[in-house]
Design a protein around this motif. Sequence first.
Motif, PDB file in Angstrom:
ATOM      1  N   ARG A  55     -37.022  27.086 -24.798  1.00  0.00           N
ATOM      2  CA  ARG A  55     -36.201  26.848 -23.608  1.00  0.00           C
ATOM      3  C   ARG A  55     -36.806  25.668 -22.831  1.00  0.00           C
ATOM      4  O   ARG A  55     -37.931  25.738 -22.356  1.00  0.00           O
ATOM      5  N   LYS A  57     -36.388  22.871 -19.844  1.00  0.00           N
ATOM      6  CA  LYS A  57     -35.744  22.796 -18.537  1.00  0.00           C
ATOM      7  C   LYS A  57     -35.898  21.416 -17.911  1.00  0.00           C
ATOM      8  O   LYS A  57     -36.968  20.815 -17.956  1.00  0.00           O
ATOM      9  N   GLN A  87     -33.096  24.820 -26.945  1.00  0.00           N
ATOM     10  CA  GLN A  87     -32.133  25.146 -25.899  1.00  0.00           C
ATOM     11  C   GLN A  87     -32.444  24.348 -24.641  1.00  0.00           C
ATOM     12  O   GLN A  87     -33.490  24.513 -24.028  1.00  0.00           O
ATOM     13  N   ILE A  89     -31.775  23.362 -20.777  1.00  0.00           N
ATOM     14  CA  ILE A  89     -31.260  23.934 -19.531  1.00  0.00           C
ATOM     15  C   ILE A  89     -31.182  22.810 -18.511  1.00  0.00           C
ATOM     16  O   ILE A  89     -32.212  22.249 -18.106  1.00  0.00           O
ATOM     17  N   THR A 137     -25.599  22.763 -23.999  1.00  0.00           N
ATOM     18  CA  THR A 137     -26.378  22.681 -22.763  1.00  0.00           C
ATOM     19  C   THR A 137     -26.061  23.864 -21.861  1.00  0.00           C
ATOM     20  O   THR A 137     -24.894  24.158 -21.601  1.00  0.00           O
ATOM     21  N   GLU A 138     -27.102  24.532 -21.410  1.00  0.00           N
ATOM     22  CA  GLU A 138     -26.963  25.636 -20.453  1.00  0.00           C
ATOM     23  C   GLU A 138     -27.052  25.046 -19.039  1.00  0.00           C
ATOM     24  O   GLU A 138     -28.050  24.437 -18.672  1.00  0.00           O
ATOM     25  N   ARG A 140     -27.254  25.580 -15.054  1.00  0.00           N
ATOM     26  CA  ARG A 140     -27.616  26.601 -14.066  1.00  0.00           C
ATOM     27  C   ARG A 140     -27.779  25.948 -12.693  1.00  0.00           C
ATOM     28  O   ARG A 140     -28.051  24.764 -12.575  1.00  0.00           O
ATOM     29  N   LEU A 200     -36.102  31.164 -15.185  1.00  0.00           N
ATOM     30  CA  LEU A 200     -35.483  30.698 -16.436  1.00  0.00           C
ATOM     31  C   LEU A 200     -36.349  30.945 -17.667  1.00  0.00           C
ATOM     32  O   LEU A 200     -35.909  30.687 -18.778  1.00  0.00           O
ATOM     33  N   SER A 202     -38.887  29.287 -18.800  1.00  0.00           N
ATOM     34  CA  SER A 202     -38.903  28.028 -19.546  1.00  0.00           C
ATOM     35  C   SER A 202     -40.193  27.865 -20.342  1.00  0.00           C
ATOM     36  O   SER A 202     -41.259  28.324 -19.942  1.00  0.00           O
TER      37      SER A 202
END
Length: 423
Positions: A55, A57, A87, A89, A137-138, A140, A200, A202
Motif C-alpha cells: 500500500r 500512499k 496499490q 492510494i 487508484t484508491e 481517499r 491507511l 501504508s
Amino acid sequence: MLPSEKAPEVQPQHPITDRVQEALAITRRGVEELLPEAEWVRKLARSEATGTPLRIKLGLDPTAPDIHLGHTVVLNKLRHLQDIGHQVIFLIGDFTSLIGDPSGRNTTRPPLTPEQVKANAETYYKQASLVLNPDKTEIRYNSEWCDALGARGMIQLASRYTVARMMERNDFHDRFHAGTSISVHEFLYPLMQGYDSVALKSDLELGGTDQKFNLLMGRHLQAEYGQEPQCILTMPLLVGLDGVDKMSKSKNNYVGISEAPNQMFGKLMSISDDLMWQYFTLLSFKAMAEIEALKAECTSGRNPRDAKVMLAQEIVARFHGAGAAVSALDDFNNRARGGVPDDIPEVALSLPADGAGLGVAALLRQAGLAPSASEANRLIEQGGVKIAGDAVSDKSLKLGAGVYVVQVGKRKFAKVTLSGAQG
C-alpha cells in the motif's frame, strides 16, 4: 476512535528474486532518499512471495486548483510503482488543508476555507489521473478519519509526540529562535498527516524533500499504534525553467499540465541542455538505460535538440495526446523559421480619438504583449518586437487602422485589429 494497538507480527524472511531487484531499481530511480532501504527490500520480497500488493500512499493538500510538472514528479513515481502491481492510494488532504501545512514557512500559514478546499479538490484528482491509472487508484479523503477523531481522540493522538521532538523541525526551530510566532494548531499538521498513515496502514509514503519530517511522523505513529512502520521515499524538487529555483507559479518558471500543447512544448524546449537530463530522469517514462544511451549519443556529437524534442513530445502527448505532440513540434519549427503559428490570439483595439494613430508601446501594453509601456519600449530597444515580420526600431512609430501580426520575443504573438475610436 483510535486504532487498536497490538505488537506487529514477526515477518519471515523471503528471497530477493530478480523481480524484487527490478522493483527496487524502479523505486530508486531519481529519488532523493529511500528510508530505510533494507526495510523496503523486505517489504518487496514479502509482496512478491505472497502476491499481496504493498500500500503506497501520496497525500496532497488541495491548496491550489492546478498542478504543474513539479507536482507530477511524485505522481510519476507513484505510477511506476502502480505499474508493477502495487496499490496506490491518492489521498486528498481536505482536513489537513484546513490546518495549513507549515513546511518551509517562516510565518503562520493562513488555513484555507472549506469552500476553497472543495473547489480545489474537484480539479486535483482529474489532473492527477492524467498520470495515474484511475482504474487502479484508491482515492481517499483524510476527513474520513480525522473528523471522527473528535476532541478526545485528538488529545490522545497529541500525547504520542513530544514538544521537544516537534521543535527539532527546522522551520519551527528557526521561527522559535527568531522570535517569530508559532501557533499551536501548526503542531497538529504533522500529527494529522502521520495519523493518515495509521488509518491507511501504508507501507510506503511518498513526498518531496520538504515533507521528510511529516513522512517520518507517519513511521513514528504507526509504531506507536502497533503497526509495521512505513518506509518513506522523498523525491527532489524539480528545478524550474529558469534553471535556478524550484518550479513554482510564484516564480513564473513553471509548466502547467493543463497549458495549451504549443505553449507546453515551447517552454520545455527553452530549458538548458544540462537541465534536460534531470527532466528526463524525473518526468520521462523511458527506461533509464534508454535515457543513458541517448545522453551518451549527445555527448558523442548528436544534437541535444533531438533529445529535447523527444522529451517535449513525450510530455505533451501524455497530457494532450500524440496528435497534439506532433502539431506542437510543427508549430515550434514554424516559429523557429520565423513563421506565424496558427493559433495566435486575436485582439481588437481602438485608435485614439485625435486620429494620430496608436503608438507601438501602447499597442503592446493594450494587447497584453507587455506589462507596461516602459517594458514595451525596452523590448523595442532590444529588437524583440516585430510587426508583419519586420523588426521595429522606432519607439515613436504610430499605427493607423488595419490588421497587424505582432510578435514579441520568440513565442508571443497577437493578431491586432486597429479601428476608429469608439464614440
